[in-house]
Design an enzyme around this catalytic site. Sequence first.
Site, PDB file in Angstrom:
ATOM      1  N   ALA A 584       0.847  -1.246   0.042  1.00 45.23           N
ATOM      2  CA  ALA A 584       0.062  -0.008  -0.068  1.00 45.23           C
ATOM      3  C   ALA A 584       0.867   1.279   0.011  1.00 45.23           C
ATOM      4  CB  ALA A 584      -1.032   0.075   1.322  1.00 45.23           C
ATOM      5  N   TYR A 585       1.969   1.183   0.267  1.00 45.19           N
ATOM      6  CA  TYR A 585       3.056   2.212   0.425  1.00 45.19           C
ATOM      7  C   TYR A 585       3.605   2.411  -1.034  1.00 45.19           C
ATOM      8  CZ  TYR A 585       6.800   5.425   1.979  1.00 45.19           C
ATOM      9  OH  TYR A 585       7.552   6.560   2.305  1.00 45.19           O
ATOM     10  N   GLY A 586       4.427   1.044  -1.462  1.00 49.19           N
ATOM     11  CA  GLY A 586       5.223   0.929  -2.736  1.00 49.19           C
ATOM     12  C   GLY A 586       4.115   1.265  -4.067  1.00 49.19           C
TER      13      GLY A 586
END
Length: 687
Positions: A584-586
Amino acid sequence: MIENRFDEAEAATWTSPAGDDPVEQALAARVFTARLIGQDPDLVMHGGGNASVKVTRPDLYGTPREVLHVKGSGWDLDRVLAPGLPGVGLDPLRKLRQLAALSDLELVNELRCNLLDSTSPNPSVETLLHAFLPHTYVDHTHATPFLVLGNLPDAEAACRAVFGDRLGIVPFVMSGLALAKKAAEVYEADPTVEGLILIGHGHVAFGDTARESYDRIVAQTNAVAAHLGMTTPTSLGVRAPADDLSVLPTLRGVMAEMRGSDKAAIRGGDETPMPVMDLRNGAQAMAFLDRPDLDDLAERGTASPDHVIHIKPRPLILRRATWAAGRAAIRAALDDYEAAYSAYFDRNAPLADAPKTMLTPAPKLAWIEGVGIVGMGTCARTAAIAADLGEQNARVRAVGEAHGGFRPIGEKALFDFEYWSLEQAKLGRGRTAPVFEGQVVMVTGGAGTIGLATAQAFARLGANCLLVDLNQDSIDTALATLGPGHAGYVGDITAKGAAAAAMDAAVAAFGGLDILVSNAGAATAGALLDLDDETLRGAFELNFFSHEALSTQAARLMRVQGRPGQILFNISKQAVNPGKNFGAYGLPKAATLFLMRQLALELGGDMIRVNGVNADRIRSGLLNDDFIAGRAKSRGVDEATYMAGNLLGREVEARDVAEAFVALALSRRTTAHVITVDGGNIEAALR
Ligand SMILES: [Zn+2]
């Protein structure tokens, strides 16, 4: 009206530590009331005033010697301390009164030669005014009410109406020996006077004690204010919400474009810095700009001659019809302004006592109808000085016109101040400006660890920063570490319209934007199959869409300026080297990496460079102590080993990321590039 802020208890906090030594006592009392005077902008602003005390000290041989302690250059009265009041031998100064003339350079040399301490700053150029008066304490101000009174068509009669014979009247003469002699003559003609008005220039009061002189400064200034009906302080620093400030970035760009050709041969014309602007649009400023006689008032000169250094002899006037017509019309108005300035130089330079070099013909103050009074400078500090004096000058003109007229010293005398030999002597000495001087840098997440380190790095190199973050308190704490010349904007950058509002804040605070550091972000952990739709979309809002909104709005603003600009993204190692449970960050960071390249492609033609930093494993709000402890434990190492787990074997810090942003900003022919700041990690290396 000026408040008399003398307080015996507070005075004692200055004089008590001085002990029994009468010289130290006198100096401490001098410092105390000098600061009181300096702290009221309607008495003294930006170098427009000074204060002194006369003491007797034994010289090296024990012979008593009279010494004048007077404000030194480089010190402002509001913060002056004893080292800011250099001591000068009085006898040699008094002897100068015999001379028929003394050039400014000779005067400065005499002052330096008679310093008590050879390392002191230069004493004020108005030192002789203090030396030739016999009083122990002398105070000199450029108080707003006195600037109105001293610029009335019949200032002498107006002064008599207020003070009768209690104030000596000194006609206008140039500062230096001539003014000091004239003031002493006027005083000696009637030693019962309690002060002096310097026509077209300011006010002097004196006394046997610091308090007597201070009380007279306040009482006499208030007598003038009462006579003129000036019951409120001059509005200073007021910035109100505005509908349309688009003229400011356009004006910034046009002014840089005009100067660009001067330096084209040296560094490429596209590098010329844009001025920083300081907008004042409070009720007093806006009412002034509605006057029908603005064009006439602009031609009259400045309220006090020293103002000409900061705001030039006249402001640039932009009527609504002009600025609303756009860039070409603004350019035409600036061309006219510069032509008029050159003509003023050509008229007056031949009359001067020595050859003069023309200063920049660009304005430092603008009266923009419907927008505000705008100070312009090479950085936020000089823009603020111009804006403060702009507001004071507007009030002096308005009140003066209501009481008979604003009729300051003529153009020739004003030229002599602007082209004063001491200022001319400084030209060409080649002050090296800090590399980002006056560049406006917006940093999102500016109160966070990496954001603040980045703002500090740019600020150290002269930039003026706007910190964007969620919380006012954290912004205030961050701003306190940056010092003056920076601003904050509170907002949630994922909200609709937030990016445009942040750009408006940059325009209101500084006139535009040079560099966006799109830094704010946050990591959401969890395996992709466990994440709900809302969480993933939320991560995209912050880690991709906010970057997209801010960067495109910044690019629009930069296009209005029509000058080079920069967009810098904080991307992440995750964008190229995914970590388990950090999808969800990458994912949004990978999109931001592509956004960087796409924008670089589309904005290169505008000379807007777009670059990014891939940082990893930096201690911050994102990677906090608990988080680090957990990661270290899961890898079976201690925290220090975990943080230094890279090729260099050293922990990477926020300041290292800041340095990478600065390096990209300085790489003037680099765009679409990513710098990795992770201490070395082959898996995450770009290929
Ligand atoms: Zn003065």
